[in-house]
Design a protein around this motif. Structure first.
Motif, PDB file in Angstrom:
ATOM      1  N   VAL A 204       2.485   7.333  -1.629  1.00 13.24           N
ATOM      2  CA  VAL A 204       1.809   7.569  -0.353  1.00 13.24           C
ATOM      3  C   VAL A 204       0.727   8.635  -0.531  1.00 13.24           C
ATOM      4  N   GLY A 205       1.057   9.674  -1.289  1.00 14.54           N
ATOM      5  CA  GLY A 205       0.082  10.731  -1.549  1.00 14.54           C
ATOM      6  C   GLY A 205      -1.112  10.243  -2.341  1.00 14.54           C
ATOM      7  N   ALA A 206      -0.901   9.219  -3.165  1.00 16.84           N
ATOM      8  CA  ALA A 206      -2.001   8.658  -3.960  1.00 16.84           C
ATOM      9  C   ALA A 206      -2.937   7.807  -3.115  1.00 16.84           C
ATOM     10  N   GLY A 207      -2.469   7.390  -1.928  1.00 22.27           N
ATOM     11  CA  GLY A 207      -3.339   6.621  -1.043  1.00 22.27           C
ATOM     12  C   GLY A 207      -2.783   5.291  -0.587  1.00 22.27           C
ATOM     13  N   LEU A 208      -1.521   4.995  -0.897  1.00 18.22           N
ATOM     14  CA  LEU A 208      -0.925   3.746  -0.431  1.00 18.22           C
ATOM     15  C   LEU A 208      -0.750   3.822   1.081  1.00 18.22           C
ATOM     16  N   ARG A 209      -1.269   2.827   1.798  1.00 20.31           N
ATOM     17  CA  ARG A 209      -1.276   2.889   3.261  1.00 20.31           C
ATOM     18  C   ARG A 209      -0.414   1.820   3.918  1.00 20.31           C
ATOM     19  N   TYR A 210       0.061   0.864   3.167  1.00 16.01           N
ATOM     20  CA  TYR A 210       0.946  -0.150   3.735  1.00 16.01           C
ATOM     21  C   TYR A 210       1.924  -0.560   2.640  1.00 16.01           C
ATOM     22  N   ILE A 211       3.203  -0.391   2.895  1.00 16.18           N
ATOM     23  CA  ILE A 211       4.254  -0.760   1.946  1.00 16.18           C
ATOM     24  C   ILE A 211       5.110  -1.843   2.584  1.00 16.18           C
TER      25      ILE A 211
END
Length: 399
Positions: free
Chosen positions: A161-168
């Motif tokens: 999430v911190g790396a930029g993942l916005r939808y899991i």
């Protein structure tokens, strides 16, 4: 309320439905000035890119076109033999340098705002998965990924999430340990902890978490239990029909009476590790291939190739059978007869092939809900008024 009543809402009765009849048949499309030119404009479409970090997967799910060892049918096994032929379908890991060059070419499509990591393999198997997320997010893309989740340690999710993942999106397919073990063979309780860690990492941020189930004989009776299990924790729940040989083999919602246009041919572009470029998520590298990204042509040149444009025109004018990937395919139903229904705290999006659930919470913003009431709703003002009343009631009740 019974599982059938919840998961198979009667969309022939308007009642509480906020209707969106997205059926772009030729008669309606003909009245939209300049639409065909817009669809052919590479500065507008595609809007979404998909990259396969790896074709390898740690699971062998029976409904997976790529990795199922046996579909339980000679017909399906013969049809998907492509994925078992190493000369036609190569398993691999995309090098980070190759990935970065691919991102640079994707950014030449001005309409692309999102990147999907996954497709035919399990993306978390890639050692550079976190870096791939970061490199795409740095370029301004909204990064989404589908995973089976079992390779993730709970403490890794906040890092992604911190790396930029916005939808899991986590594929689960079961509501009980017994069914999960039967269909997937993994540790269901550990997977629950992974999803819960994703939910925790997403709090206060612009991150969406969803879980999904592909309906099969073994899990069909658990659909209501699946929704009940996750509705208070995640943002979305998807209950999907099983799709094999370009057809949905489990349709529980109303099927459209006639075929309509489909967004798959112009809305997205995908690339596999060996350079297959494809346009349809239903076909992927096997049925939806439109060229090879092998250094001889750029992605933009492949997308604007006259032969591919000619096929899109055939489809646009309703000559479906002239387009090999579209002939005898029903992926187009993903875009057809979408309905929205409010059922207590649930907002239910119903399509012929799937039902998607979202809980309406006191803090839910109207704009966030309105995003899913798409173009074409009946009486938009009435729909917005109804949503405001629902949110006001939730806040007054405090839950």
């Amino acid at each position: 309320m019974s599982a059938g009543a919840l998961l198979r809402p009667d969309i022939t009765q308007l009642g509480d439905l906020l209707a969106n009849r997205f059926e772009p048949d030729l008669r309606h499309v003909a009245t939209i000035a300049g639409l065909e030119a817009r669809l052919e404009n590479p500065d507008i479409y595609p809007m979404l890119a998909a990259i396969t970090p790896t074709e390898y997967c740690n699971y062998r799910c029976r409904t997976c076109h790529t990795h199922s060892p046996d579909f339980g049918s000679d017909e399906y096994n013969r049809y998907y033999a492509f994925y078992k032929d190493p000369e036609k379908f190569k398993l691999g890991f995309m090098q980070l340098e190759t990935y970065d060059r691919l991102l640079d070419e994707i950014m030449e499509f001005k309409g692309v705002t999102g990147l999907y990591l996954g497709t035919t393999g399990e993306p978390t198997l890639h050692r550079d998965f976190r870096a791939m997320i970061a490199h795409a997010a740095h370029r301004g893309l909204m990064v989404t990924a589908t995973t089976n989740g079992v390779l993730l340690a709970p403490e890794q999710v906040p890092q992604l999430v911190g790396a930029g993942l916005r939808y899991i999106d986590v594929s689960i397919d079961a509501a009980t340990e017994e069914t999960y073990k039967k269909l997937r063979g993994g540790d269901y309780r550990r997977l629950e902890k992974v999803v819960q860690s994703a939910v925790k990492a997403a709090r206060g941020g612009r991150v969406w978490i969803s879980v999904n189930m592909t309906v099969q004989d073994e899990n069909e009776t658990e659909t209501r239990q699946f929704v009940d299990r996750w509705i208070n924790e995640v943002d979305f729940i998807g209950v999907w029909g099983c799709h094999l040989k370009k057809r949905y083999v489990s349709n529980w919602n109303r099927r459209p009476e006639k075929r309509t246009l489909c967004k798959q041919l112009y809305s997205g572009i995908g690339v596999s590790t060996d350079g297959h470029v494809w346009a349809c998520c239903g076909g992927g590298p096997m049925e939806g291939c439109i060229g090879m990204w092998d250094g001889t042509r750029s992605l933009r040149e492949i997308w604007t190739d006259p032969n591919w444009s000619a096929l899109r025109k055939e489809f646009f004018e309703g000559r479906w059978s002239n387009v090999p990937m579209c002939n005898d395919c029903d992926v187009w139903m993903l875009n057809s007869l979408t309905r929205f229904r409010i059922d207590g705290d649930l907002m239910i999006e119903t399509r012929p092939t799937t039902s998607i659930y979202r809980k309406i919470r006191p803090e839910t913003k109207l704009a966030k809900l309105g995003r899913y009431i798409r173009i074409g709703i009946a009486n938009p003002a009435q729909a917005r008024s109804k949503l405001r009343a629902i949110l006001r009631e939730r806040r007054m009740r405090g839950g």
